[in-house]
Design a protein around this motif. Structure first.
Motif, PDB file in Angstrom:
ATOM      1  N   UNK A   1       0.833  -1.207   0.000  1.00  0.00           N
ATOM      2  CA  UNK A   1       0.000   0.000   0.000  1.00  0.00           C
ATOM      3  C   UNK A   1       0.868   1.259   0.000  1.00  0.00           C
ATOM      4  N   UNK A   2       0.314   2.341  -0.535  1.00  0.00           N
ATOM      5  CA  UNK A   2       1.080   3.591  -0.640  1.00  0.00           C
ATOM      6  C   UNK A   2       1.303   4.253   0.712  1.00  0.00           C
ATOM      7  N   UNK A   3       0.493   3.887   1.719  1.00  0.00           N
ATOM      8  CA  UNK A   3       0.603   4.504   3.038  1.00  0.00           C
ATOM      9  C   UNK A   3       1.451   3.679   4.011  1.00  0.00           C
TER      10      UNK A   3
ATOM     11  N   UNK B   1      -2.983  14.883   9.991  1.00  0.00           N
ATOM     12  CA  UNK B   1      -3.042  13.445   9.759  1.00  0.00           C
ATOM     13  C   UNK B   1      -1.750  12.877   9.180  1.00  0.00           C
ATOM     14  N   UNK B   2      -1.039  13.647   8.378  1.00  0.00           N
ATOM     15  CA  UNK B   2       0.177  13.124   7.762  1.00  0.00           C
ATOM     16  C   UNK B   2       1.268  12.811   8.778  1.00  0.00           C
ATOM     17  N   UNK B   3       1.179  13.423   9.975  1.00  0.00           N
ATOM     18  CA  UNK B   3       2.142  13.128  11.044  1.00  0.00           C
ATOM     19  C   UNK B   3       1.542  12.292  12.166  1.00  0.00           C
ATOM     20  N   UNK B   4       0.220  12.293  12.279  1.00  0.00           N
ATOM     21  CA  UNK B   4      -0.419  11.649  13.427  1.00  0.00           C
ATOM     22  C   UNK B   4      -0.976  10.259  13.134  1.00  0.00           C
ATOM     23  N   UNK B   5      -1.070   9.888  11.872  1.00  0.00           N
ATOM     24  CA  UNK B   5      -1.600   8.557  11.551  1.00  0.00           C
ATOM     25  C   UNK B   5      -0.527   7.500  11.789  1.00  0.00           C
ATOM     26  N   UNK B   6      -0.756   6.663  12.805  1.00  0.00           N
ATOM     27  CA  UNK B   6       0.184   5.590  13.149  1.00  0.00           C
ATOM     28  C   UNK B   6      -0.525   4.253  12.961  1.00  0.00           C
ATOM     29  N   UNK B   7       0.199   3.160  13.176  1.00  0.00           N
ATOM     30  CA  UNK B   7      -0.357   1.832  12.916  1.00  0.00           C
ATOM     31  C   UNK B   7      -1.602   1.581  13.761  1.00  0.00           C
TER      32      UNK B   7
END
Length: 286
Positions: free
Chosen positions: A53-55, A233-239
């Protein structure tokens, strides 16, 4: 004693071991009507989808970034414990301990609400100080570059005193005769801390470091979710937050289980590795 042990043992069996039965849906196309055993086996399909996946690399980068940031601040609790241990005045020591311990007992929801209020670009006390000094206000909670710093330092603030308690308990066992002998030999306070206190609590430091490494990829789901917004979101989205989003919000149960299992396996490997390294010092979990 076995009766006293039973509730804790029951807790781990019900909430930690029994749920492992459901991990097999990470290798299946889970359909609720068919159940776990009746669902189609798809092997590593969900893992391959996640890795391609790209993310994927963004999630890894954010999770590792926050984890490494927190690891850099690991010695702060040790420094606080050594400082509190050196306080001799009873009343001042109690006040200092209360101030450092108190944030730990504040609810995560309330604590995040306080952070948002303090950092508000219009009414927040932090931005009021910044404006008083002649600078422009900063929208901390909506700028991705600030997220990791805010999360890590606020987390350290909340758990600072609580993290120091174990070290204080270890320091309580230091033989006072060692300090008396060091004083006679002319050792300064800093020298006594370096050569007596730190070596004494070193096994405790190593054990806690190993335990922290076992949760290296688990960075605090609830707090991150509460601090998260579309702009950061680009810094806060974690697994962990991604697993919540994919599993509970989008209903991709098998896929989210595979992602969560991947995260747990990485934590397990890190734990085993650091425990083996720590064994060389003579202190380890097993």
């Amino acid at each position: 004693m076995y009766v006293l042990l039973a509730p804790a043992l029951l807790y781990f069996l019900v909430f930690k071991y029994y749920p492992m039965y459901g991990l097999q849906i990470a290798f299946k196309k889970f359909v609720a009507s068919k159940g776990i055993l009746g669902s189609e086996w798809v092997g590593l399909e969900h893992f391959t989808r996640f890795f391609n996946s790209h993310y994927f690399w963004d999630l890894i980068k954010n999770t590792l970034g926050i984890s490494l940031y927190q690891l850099l601040l690991f010695p702060i609790s040790i420094i606080v414990a050594l400082s509190l241990n050196e306080l001799r005045e009873g009343k001042f020591k109690k006040i200092a301990q209360t101030i450092t311990y108190a944030p730990h007992f504040i609810s995560v929801v309330v604590f995040v609400g306080m952070i948002i209020a303090f950092l508000n670009p219009v009414t927040g006390i932090v931005n009021n100080i910044i404006q008083f000094l002649g600078f422009e206000p900063i929208s901390f909670m909506t700028e991705p570059s600030w997220f990791k710093t805010i999360f890590v330092f606020s987390n350290e603030w909340q758990n600072l005193g609580w993290g120091a308690i174990i070290y204080l308990a270890a320091l309580a066992g230091v033989d006072t005769e060692l300090h008396e002998a060091a004083k006679v030999d002319g050792a300064s306070r800093l020298q006594r801390i370096r050569h007596i206190n730190i070596p004494w609590i070193l096994p405790t430091i190593i054990i806690l470091l190993i335990l922290n490494m076992g949760n290296f990829m688990s960075v605090g789901f609830e707090k991150i979710l509460l601090m998260q917004n579309p702009l950061n979101l680009e810094s806060s989205q974690v697994i962990q937050t991604y697993v919540y989003e994919a599993g509970l919000l989008n209903g991709q149960y098998s896929y989210s289980t595979a992602v969560g299992l991947f995260n747990s396996v990485i934590n397990f490997i890190i734990l085993i590795t650091f425990n083996r390294l720590a064994r060389k010092t003579g202190t380890s979990l097993w």
